[in-house]
Scaffold this motif. Sequence first.
Motif, PDB file in Angstrom:
ATOM      1  N   GLU A   1       3.945 -27.637 -25.253  1.00 55.12           N
ATOM      2  CA  GLU A   1       4.118 -26.501 -24.351  1.00 55.12           C
ATOM      3  C   GLU A   1       5.087 -26.829 -23.215  1.00 55.12           C
ATOM      4  OE1 GLU A   1       0.291 -24.586 -23.277  1.00 55.12           O
ATOM      5  OE2 GLU A   1      -0.585 -26.153 -24.536  1.00 55.12           O
ATOM      6  N   LYS A   2       5.637 -25.758 -22.616  1.00 57.13           N
ATOM      7  CA  LYS A   2       6.482 -25.876 -21.432  1.00 57.13           C
ATOM      8  C   LYS A   2       5.787 -25.170 -20.280  1.00 57.13           C
ATOM      9  CE  LYS A   2       9.997 -24.277 -23.850  1.00 57.13           C
ATOM     10  NZ  LYS A   2      11.234 -23.635 -24.189  1.00 57.13           N
ATOM     11  N   PHE A   3       5.986 -25.702 -19.065  1.00 59.36           N
ATOM     12  CA  PHE A   3       5.354 -25.130 -17.880  1.00 59.36           C
ATOM     13  C   PHE A   3       6.378 -25.008 -16.763  1.00 59.36           C
ATOM     14  CE2 PHE A   3       2.092 -27.202 -20.317  1.00 59.36           C
ATOM     15  CZ  PHE A   3       1.023 -26.319 -20.268  1.00 59.36           C
ATOM     16  N   SER A   4       6.375 -23.856 -16.091  1.00 59.35           N
ATOM     17  CA  SER A   4       7.232 -23.688 -14.928  1.00 59.35           C
ATOM     18  C   SER A   4       6.676 -24.543 -13.790  1.00 59.35           C
ATOM     19  CB  SER A   4       7.253 -22.209 -14.493  1.00 59.35           C
ATOM     20  OG  SER A   4       6.001 -21.851 -13.919  1.00 59.35           O
ATOM     21  N   SER A   5       7.488 -24.735 -12.762  1.00 60.69           N
ATOM     22  CA  SER A   5       7.010 -25.541 -11.632  1.00 60.69           C
ATOM     23  C   SER A   5       5.835 -24.854 -10.936  1.00 60.69           C
ATOM     24  CB  SER A   5       8.141 -25.830 -10.647  1.00 60.69           C
ATOM     25  OG  SER A   5       8.704 -24.640 -10.173  1.00 60.69           O
ATOM     26  N   VAL A   6       5.817 -23.534 -10.922  1.00 62.00           N
ATOM     27  CA  VAL A   6       4.701 -22.807 -10.306  1.00 62.00           C
ATOM     28  C   VAL A   6       3.423 -23.003 -11.126  1.00 62.00           C
ATOM     29  CG1 VAL A   6       3.830 -20.524  -9.679  1.00 62.00           C
ATOM     30  CG2 VAL A   6       6.197 -21.124  -9.171  1.00 62.00           C
ATOM     31  N   GLU A   7       3.536 -22.871 -12.442  1.00 61.00           N
ATOM     32  CA  GLU A   7       2.365 -23.090 -13.308  1.00 61.00           C
ATOM     33  C   GLU A   7       1.859 -24.524 -13.194  1.00 61.00           C
ATOM     34  OE1 GLU A   7       3.053 -20.418 -17.289  1.00 61.00           O
ATOM     35  OE2 GLU A   7       4.442 -22.077 -16.949  1.00 61.00           O
ATOM     36  N   LEU A   8       2.792 -25.457 -13.263  1.00 57.28           N
ATOM     37  CA  LEU A   8       2.422 -26.869 -13.228  1.00 57.28           C
ATOM     38  C   LEU A   8       1.846 -27.270 -11.878  1.00 57.28           C
ATOM     39  CD1 LEU A   8       2.410 -29.134 -15.249  1.00 57.28           C
ATOM     40  CD2 LEU A   8       4.721 -29.730 -14.541  1.00 57.28           C
ATOM     41  N   SER A   9       2.415 -26.752 -10.805  1.00 50.85           N
ATOM     42  CA  SER A   9       1.877 -27.082  -9.481  1.00 50.85           C
ATOM     43  C   SER A   9       0.464 -26.531  -9.322  1.00 50.85           C
ATOM     44  CB  SER A   9       2.789 -26.568  -8.362  1.00 50.85           C
ATOM     45  OG  SER A   9       2.836 -25.165  -8.353  1.00 50.85           O
ATOM     46  N   SER A  10       0.201 -25.390  -9.944  1.00 48.30           N
ATOM     47  CA  SER A  10      -1.156 -24.837  -9.916  1.00 48.30           C
ATOM     48  C   SER A  10      -2.119 -25.728 -10.697  1.00 48.30           C
ATOM     49  CB  SER A  10      -1.135 -23.425 -10.509  1.00 48.30           C
ATOM     50  OG  SER A  10      -2.434 -22.924 -10.618  1.00 48.30           O
ATOM     51  N   LYS A  11      -1.685 -26.221 -11.840  1.00 47.45           N
ATOM     52  CA  LYS A  11      -2.530 -27.102 -12.661  1.00 47.45           C
ATOM     53  C   LYS A  11      -2.801 -28.439 -11.964  1.00 47.45           C
ATOM     54  CE  LYS A  11      -2.594 -24.506 -16.430  1.00 47.45           C
ATOM     55  NZ  LYS A  11      -3.797 -23.827 -16.837  1.00 47.45           N
ATOM     56  N   VAL A  12      -1.816 -28.924 -11.208  1.00 44.43           N
ATOM     57  CA  VAL A  12      -1.930 -30.218 -10.534  1.00 44.43           C
ATOM     58  C   VAL A  12      -2.519 -30.062  -9.125  1.00 44.43           C
ATOM     59  CG1 VAL A  12      -0.587 -32.247  -9.799  1.00 44.43           C
ATOM     60  CG2 VAL A  12      -0.030 -31.122 -11.928  1.00 44.43           C
ATOM     61  N   CYS A  13      -2.611 -28.815  -8.667  1.00 43.63           N
ATOM     62  CA  CYS A  13      -3.203 -28.492  -7.360  1.00 43.63           C
ATOM     63  C   CYS A  13      -2.377 -29.032  -6.194  1.00 43.63           C
ATOM     64  CB  CYS A  13      -4.648 -29.002  -7.269  1.00 43.63           C
ATOM     65  SG  CYS A  13      -5.693 -28.450  -8.627  1.00 43.63           S
ATOM     66  N   VAL A  14      -1.055 -28.847  -6.290  1.00 46.94           N
ATOM     67  CA  VAL A  14      -0.148 -29.219  -5.204  1.00 46.94           C
ATOM     68  C   VAL A  14       0.859 -28.096  -4.984  1.00 46.94           C
ATOM     69  CG1 VAL A  14      -0.343 -31.715  -5.562  1.00 46.94           C
ATOM     70  CG2 VAL A  14       1.473 -30.456  -6.729  1.00 46.94           C
ATOM     71  N   ASN A  15       1.552 -28.165  -3.894  1.00 48.09           N
ATOM     72  CA  ASN A  15       2.594 -27.217  -3.558  1.00 48.09           C
ATOM     73  C   ASN A  15       3.768 -27.394  -4.539  1.00 48.09           C
ATOM     74  OD1 ASN A  15       5.196 -26.532  -2.138  1.00 48.09           O
ATOM     75  ND2 ASN A  15       3.730 -25.817  -0.603  1.00 48.09           N
ATOM     76  N   PRO A  16       4.404 -26.288  -4.975  1.00 51.74           N
ATOM     77  CA  PRO A  16       5.543 -26.407  -5.895  1.00 51.74           C
ATOM     78  C   PRO A  16       6.676 -27.294  -5.367  1.00 51.74           C
ATOM     79  CG  PRO A  16       4.830 -24.121  -5.801  1.00 51.74           C
ATOM     80  CD  PRO A  16       4.045 -24.872  -4.747  1.00 51.74           C
ATOM     81  N   VAL A  17       6.877 -27.308  -4.057  1.00 49.46           N
ATOM     82  CA  VAL A  17       7.930 -28.154  -3.471  1.00 49.46           C
ATOM     83  C   VAL A  17       7.585 -29.633  -3.666  1.00 49.46           C
ATOM     84  CG1 VAL A  17       9.111 -28.795  -1.324  1.00 49.46           C
ATOM     85  CG2 VAL A  17       8.618 -26.389  -1.808  1.00 49.46           C
TER      86      VAL A  17
ATOM     87  N   MET B   1       9.013 -34.263  -9.885  1.00 53.58           N
ATOM     88  CA  MET B   1       9.610 -33.948 -11.178  1.00 53.58           C
ATOM     89  C   MET B   1      11.063 -34.391 -11.244  1.00 53.58           C
ATOM     90  SD  MET B   1       7.038 -32.860 -12.732  1.00 53.58           S
ATOM     91  CE  MET B   1       7.402 -31.994 -14.235  1.00 53.58           C
ATOM     92  N   SER B   2      11.780 -34.315 -10.130  1.00 55.18           N
ATOM     93  CA  SER B   2      13.183 -34.748 -10.152  1.00 55.18           C
ATOM     94  C   SER B   2      13.288 -36.244 -10.457  1.00 55.18           C
ATOM     95  CB  SER B   2      13.892 -34.400  -8.841  1.00 55.18           C
ATOM     96  OG  SER B   2      13.380 -35.155  -7.775  1.00 55.18           O
ATOM     97  N   LYS B   3      12.378 -37.044  -9.927  1.00 52.09           N
ATOM     98  CA  LYS B   3      12.385 -38.481 -10.241  1.00 52.09           C
ATOM     99  C   LYS B   3      11.971 -38.726 -11.689  1.00 52.09           C
ATOM    100  CE  LYS B   3      11.607 -40.571  -5.733  1.00 52.09           C
ATOM    101  NZ  LYS B   3      10.738 -41.472  -4.963  1.00 52.09           N
ATOM    102  N   LEU B   4      10.968 -38.001 -12.161  1.00 50.74           N
ATOM    103  CA  LEU B   4      10.528 -38.162 -13.546  1.00 50.74           C
ATOM    104  C   LEU B   4      11.620 -37.729 -14.515  1.00 50.74           C
ATOM    105  CD1 LEU B   4       6.822 -36.906 -13.343  1.00 50.74           C
ATOM    106  CD2 LEU B   4       7.635 -39.279 -13.474  1.00 50.74           C
ATOM    107  N   LEU B   5      12.380 -36.722 -14.136  1.00 46.04           N
ATOM    108  CA  LEU B   5      13.504 -36.250 -14.945  1.00 46.04           C
ATOM    109  C   LEU B   5      14.602 -37.308 -14.986  1.00 46.04           C
ATOM    110  CD1 LEU B   5      14.489 -33.751 -16.513  1.00 46.04           C
ATOM    111  CD2 LEU B   5      15.495 -32.929 -14.381  1.00 46.04           C
ATOM    112  N   GLU B   6      14.922 -37.898 -13.840  1.00 45.30           N
ATOM    113  CA  GLU B   6      15.934 -38.962 -13.773  1.00 45.30           C
ATOM    114  C   GLU B   6      15.567 -40.145 -14.662  1.00 45.30           C
ATOM    115  OE1 GLU B   6      16.586 -40.356  -9.783  1.00 45.30           O
ATOM    116  OE2 GLU B   6      17.014 -38.331  -9.052  1.00 45.30           O
ATOM    117  N   GLU B   7      14.285 -40.433 -14.755  1.00 46.16           N
ATOM    118  CA  GLU B   7      13.804 -41.588 -15.531  1.00 46.16           C
ATOM    119  C   GLU B   7      13.473 -41.224 -16.983  1.00 46.16           C
ATOM    120  OE1 GLU B   7      13.673 -44.774 -14.348  1.00 46.16           O
ATOM    121  OE2 GLU B   7      14.650 -43.962 -12.552  1.00 46.16           O
TER     122      GLU B   7
END
Length: 144
Positions: A21-37, A43-49
């Motif tokens: 599955e794919k998740f938008s940052s809004v969906e994923l931030s809701s699942k992880v219980c953090v602010n989208p920012v 995510m930018s660091k995880l993407l770089e790596e």
Amino acid sequence: MNLEFNIAVHVLTFLSKHSSEKFSSVELSSKVCVNPVQLRKVMSKLLEEDYIITQKGKYGGYRINGNVLNTSLSNLFRLFTASKSFGRIYTGSKESDCKISSEMSRVMSNYHQKEFEILETFYKNISIGDILNDILMEEYNEKV
């Protein structure tokens, strides 16, 4: 441990469980219980790596990049804590006439480095798969 490290572990564990599955940052931030920012910064660091990939657009989102279940938490710990700026965390001043004040920063910095090495070693033998298994076994008696 810090919040970014925890977010990274949470995201990789969640995306591993939902690898198709794919998740938008809004969906994923809701699942992880953090602010989208906060999420996007991690995510930018995880993407770089190359832990994750992203697709832009209406049907885009984040998803896991292959199998990261064997990823050691020490890799993520280093990624999210090694370059972390702690601001001023030591007292004293090298210019001080007081021997204790002039040496405190150096000594505590050495202890801080040893603390980091101990934590890095601790996380070396724990993987994303271990985290997922701990969660699944507790709740569903299931294992990946």
